[in-house]
Design an enzyme around this catalytic site. Sequence first.
Site, short mmCIF file in Angstrom:
data_model
loop_
_atom_site.label_atom_id
_atom_site.label_comp_id
_atom_site.label_asym_id
_atom_site.label_seq_id
_atom_site.Cartn_x
_atom_site.Cartn_y
_atom_site.Cartn_z
N GLY A 186 -6.04 -10.33 8.61
CA GLY A 186 -6.27 -10.83 8.79
C GLY A 186 -5.72 -9.91 9.93
N SER A 201 13.21 -43.07 -14.20
CA SER A 201 11.38 -42.62 -14.44
C SER A 201 11.22 -42.62 -12.86
CB SER A 201 10.17 -43.46 -14.97
OG SER A 201 9.22 -43.16 -14.75
N TYR A 240 11.97 -34.74 -18.32
CA TYR A 240 10.50 -34.80 -18.33
C TYR A 240 10.32 -35.01 -17.75
CZ TYR A 240 10.11 -39.53 -18.49
OH TYR A 240 9.75 -40.97 -18.71
N HIS A 254 -5.44 -44.12 -3.59
CA HIS A 254 -5.93 -44.88 -4.59
C HIS A 254 -7.24 -44.12 -4.98
CE1 HIS A 254 -8.36 -47.42 -7.59
NE2 HIS A 254 -6.72 -47.66 -7.92
N ARG A 298 -2.91 3.19 8.98
CA ARG A 298 -3.33 2.24 7.84
C ARG A 298 -2.21 0.61 8.04
NH1 ARG A 298 -5.12 4.13 2.17
NH2 ARG A 298 -6.06 2.90 1.92
N CYS A 302 7.31 -39.57 -12.77
CA CYS A 302 5.81 -39.98 -12.93
C CYS A 302 4.97 -40.19 -12.02
CB CYS A 302 5.85 -41.41 -13.59
SG CYS A 302 6.43 -42.70 -12.67
N ASP A 328 5.98 -43.48 -4.35
CA ASP A 328 6.43 -44.73 -3.05
C ASP A 328 7.91 -44.17 -2.85
OD1 ASP A 328 5.08 -47.18 -3.33
OD2 ASP A 328 5.40 -47.49 -5.07
N ARG A 359 -3.65 -0.88 -6.25
CA ARG A 359 -3.05 -2.61 -6.62
C ARG A 359 -2.73 -3.69 -7.77
NH1 ARG A 359 -6.36 -5.32 -1.02
NH2 ARG A 359 -7.88 -4.96 -2.20
N LYS A 388 0.79 -1.22 -0.09
CA LYS A 388 0.03 0.14 -0.10
C LYS A 388 0.57 1.46 -0.13
CE LYS A 388 -3.79 -0.40 2.55
NZ LYS A 388 -4.21 -1.03 3.78
N GLU A 410 12.18 -46.13 -7.52
CA GLU A 410 11.04 -45.54 -6.36
C GLU A 410 11.84 -46.58 -5.09
OE1 GLU A 410 7.78 -46.82 -7.59
OE2 GLU A 410 8.63 -48.24 -8.82
N ARG A 460 4.48 -49.67 -17.68
CA ARG A 460 4.89 -50.13 -16.72
C ARG A 460 4.88 -51.28 -16.81
NH1 ARG A 460 3.95 -47.84 -11.06
NH2 ARG A 460 1.60 -48.76 -11.32
N THR A 472 7.50 -40.82 -7.90
CA THR A 472 8.36 -40.30 -6.53
C THR A 472 6.98 -39.92 -5.30
OG1 THR A 472 7.27 -38.08 -7.39
CG2 THR A 472 9.14 -38.23 -6.49
N MET A 476 -4.57 -5.72 10.33
CA MET A 476 -5.30 -4.69 11.64
C MET A 476 -6.56 -4.06 10.82
SD MET A 476 -4.34 -1.38 14.13
CE MET A 476 -4.68 -0.20 12.21
P1 ADP Z 1 -7.74 -2.42 3.97
O1 ADP Z 1 -6.46 -2.79 3.22
O2 ADP Z 1 -8.79 -3.01 4.80
O3 ADP Z 1 -8.97 -1.61 2.43
P2 ADP Z 1 -7.50 0.63 3.69
O4 ADP Z 1 -6.34 0.69 4.82
O5 ADP Z 1 -7.26 0.53 2.85
O6 ADP Z 1 -7.98 -0.79 4.57
O7 ADP Z 1 -8.82 0.94 3.80
C1 ADP Z 1 -10.20 0.82 4.87
C2 ADP Z 1 -10.89 2.19 4.17
O8 ADP Z 1 -10.56 3.59 4.68
C3 ADP Z 1 -11.12 2.40 2.55
O9 ADP Z 1 -11.98 2.73 1.78
C4 ADP Z 1 -9.95 3.39 1.86
O10 ADP Z 1 -9.87 3.55 0.67
C5 ADP Z 1 -10.48 4.20 3.26
N1 ADP Z 1 -9.53 5.13 4.14
C6 ADP Z 1 -8.62 4.73 4.19
N2 ADP Z 1 -7.36 6.09 4.14
C7 ADP Z 1 -8.91 7.16 4.30
C8 ADP Z 1 -8.12 8.41 4.22
N3 ADP Z 1 -6.89 9.28 4.76
N4 ADP Z 1 -9.40 9.28 4.11
C9 ADP Z 1 -10.68 8.41 3.41
N5 ADP Z 1 -10.73 7.75 3.54
C10 ADP Z 1 -9.38 6.36 3.78
MG MG Z 2 -8.10 -0.94 1.08
#
Ligand code: ADP
Ligand code: MG
Length: 906
Positions: free
Chosen positions: A107, A797, A884, A489, A98, A864, A802, A371, A27, A778, A651, A800, A109
């Site tokens: 998972g 051949s 191969y 099997h 963020r 194989c 066995d 991204r 990011k 094998e 075989r 892997t 924050m």
């Molecule tokens: P995630 O990885 O879960 O997408 P983000 O950090 O990208 O988390 O942000 C969650 C949401 O908050 C997204 O919709 C993002 O566009 C929005 N957001 C993050 N930072 C800002 C900011 N500075 N101003 C406005 N919206 C924000």
């Molecule tokens: Mg995001």
Amino acid sequence: MEKKRVYTFGNGAAEGRADMKNLLGGKGANLAEMNLIGVPVPPGFTITTEVCTEYNELGRDYVINVLKGEVEDAIIQIEKLTGTKFGDKDNPLLVSVRSGARVSMPGMMDTVLNLGLNDDAVEGIAKKSGNERFAWDSYRRFVQMYGDVVLGMKPHSKEDIDPFEEIMEEMKASKGIELDTEFTTDDLKQLVKLFKAAVKEKTGKEFPVSPWDQLWGSVCAVFDSWMNERAILYRKMNNFPEEWGTAVNVQAMVYGNMGKTSGTGVAFTRDAATGENIFNGEYLIDAQGEDVVSGVRTPQQITTEGSRRWAKLQGISEEERSAKYPSLEEVMPECAAELIAVQQKLEDYFKDMQDLEFTIQDGKLWLLQTRSGKRTGAAMIKIAIDMLHEGYIDEKTVLKRCDPEKLDELLHPVFDKNALAKAKPITHGLPASPGAAAGQVVFHADEAEEWSKEGKQVILCRIETSPEDLRGMNSAQGILTSRGGMTSHAAVVARGMGKCCVSAANNLIIDYKTRSLSINGKEIKEGDWLSLDGSTGYVYEGKIATQDADLDENFDELMSIAEKYARMDVRTNADTPKDAAVARKFGAKGIGLCRTEHMFFEEDKIVPMREMILSKDEEGRRKALEKLLPLQKKDFLGIFRAMDGLPVTVRLLDPPLHEFVPHDEKGQMEMAKVMGISYKDIHDRVEGLMEANPMLGLRGCRLGNLYPEITEMQTRAIIEAAIELKKEGITAIPEIMVPLTGIVHEFKAQKDIIESTIHEVFAENNESVEYKIGTMIEIPRAAITAHKIAAEADFFSFGTNDLTQLTFGYSRDDVAKFLPMYLDKGILKQDPFAVLDQNGVGQLVRMAVQKGREVKTTLKCGICGEHGGEPSSVKFCHTVGLNYVSCSPFRVPIARLAAAQAAIEG
Ligand code: ADP
Ligand code: MG
Ligand code: MG
């Protein structure tokens, strides 16, 4: 110089770049780059991933101390660019905090928005914006997010309710409203009060007032989240090392919740499902952050074209659509036009489909993230090939961008998406062989065959399968077992057939007697419908509609690019003309493993086969083998014909003999009649074949050495078939393979028989064909003494399956009992039967290739085992110099792509 820990960006400048993802996270690196290419991004800064590691090693106080100066300077820079002041009463700077690792990670924050608000600042924001409701809406969101993610108020399980959501629901109920947007300013003020009280009650502390306390609290919470359970689990599943760490992004807020001229949304530069080159996405007016994805309101489409398409699918009329759900193009044409230009610019720049986040504050567009977008297998190929044609990327990039495993999605039938969305799984097992299938439950292979002849679709349910079930498996739509592993099997055979299979399903009890099964107490009888997803391992009750795979010209083009770069050939494991033809269509360059045992289970062969096994002496065996010869020859005619011009490795008979004989009274009586001997004789003979440990017993070349006449017959069938075809102008290139060699002498003894038989057949026909004689490697001893064996063999051949079984000492049929625990505890990182164990088994392969080629430089080496179709194993095979890999027909394209990737990676 002191190490740099903070990288700033804003107003067209940035200290970081897109290629600094390791240091700045995905990011942060892309936020920096967007600034550099003139895309409007709110200013901010990124704290590096290295600081995360320092935090884990040296603790919170240390990190705050070393960061302080740089962070304060970075905040001052944001203040300058925004004309606001962090912690100011009248003109406060608010920021978001963020997380952002190298790769996007569920998972981690959750983001905190509107940080910097308190009872004073909210008044300042209200006055400055002239929008009191907006100020309090932001405050309400901030207290909730900070409480949830930083102060740990968010419930850990999905069943529990978020305390803040609960308070809001109560208020909505008492006011008789439905949506967050209907709260009045006073409601919002009241909510903030209630939220803070909830925080006090739960944590025993006041909600932090100082923006600096809030900021450090959030920054540390991001670092803490790197070590939370969900993140650790995700890293483990994906093999991401802990050392990576996460970066923290702090960024000036832009407000999508300022009223009708503001909004927020997400978009894709191309269609992530189909790959079509259409800009698409969703937005919400007067919304912030993740409102779009959270589903609090129905998001609207960005483009008018997309909006019309959406309405059509939803059955919404054009009038209703334009009145209630207008597109961004219709509502804010200028912003929409700018967004369309920006998305094009981003795609042109990053040269890949982008997934982006944007916010519109009072008519001004801001980008918050870009991204490479996640996509389906079909979209992956289409986008890569389109971008090649559009001149964005070259062929090598196309190969690198396509994930071999994702091709699997395209090669098998899948469930209809809408139908699947409504279905609920009743259990799950190992995703043993991909694809989707629906059918009526049967419990016996014969029934599967009969029912399917009647035009029914069936799911064959077995505790586990054996070679006897083969034809039933072939007739079934899918196979479900209650035991077994990924290389048992059922799994191996199903993959070979390209047939869906779920094995070792949880809490599945099969009762052959009552012809019923139960899953978690739910009873399902013969004839009831079940649906299986062999790609996920889920089992569903009832019939879910499926749709066939279809391969298009993009797929073909990808394969021909792979062909151009790969240096290893890909062959297939196939023992029927049908499978051979499928594999050939997928580009297989021959058969790497044609197992002969399955052939003997066909109706016409099983009786003489049993006769051969149950005979008392050589004479009896020879008589039975004479009956088998023409039948076996027919098998080879079919396969050689399908593989005209390509090598076919056959075989010789491998499995223990007791697998072929009848174990029930009825079957034994029948054999007694056929052979004209007593039931007791048959019965005793069957008992006599029993072994304590058949996997380590009389099988492989031990069989051929004990009963050379079997080897003679098989060799004769192979060579006579090849000669017969030669007369038709079809080129058969047989490679005769001796199974389970451990000692050079046992190979040599077999080779002598094979060679003398071949010369006999040549002489009888006054004709010859090209052939090779080689062996499976094998057994660990074979790998260790590979130089001796290579002196005698034309090819190796690597079996892997066995080799893994014997190197680890794990029975592959029983491994399911402890493997999950080993994976869970991290004792094993991967199932060694699915992913080649490069450090152990792989070293035996490497050594055997080296030793073998030292005495015979021309020695052909292939693999194989099931690993021959697994991408990381295929790459390993490339590095040890195999000629191969051979895999099941439906994995041929996957292996071809992996082989090409291995070649371009060097
Ligand atoms: P995630 O990885 O879960 O997408 P983000 O950090 O990208 O988390 O942000 C969650 C949401 O908050 C997204 O919709 C993002 O566009 C929005 N957001 C993050 N930072 C800002 C900011 N500075 N101003 C406005 N919206 C924000
Ligand atoms: Mg995001
Ligand atoms: Mg999120």
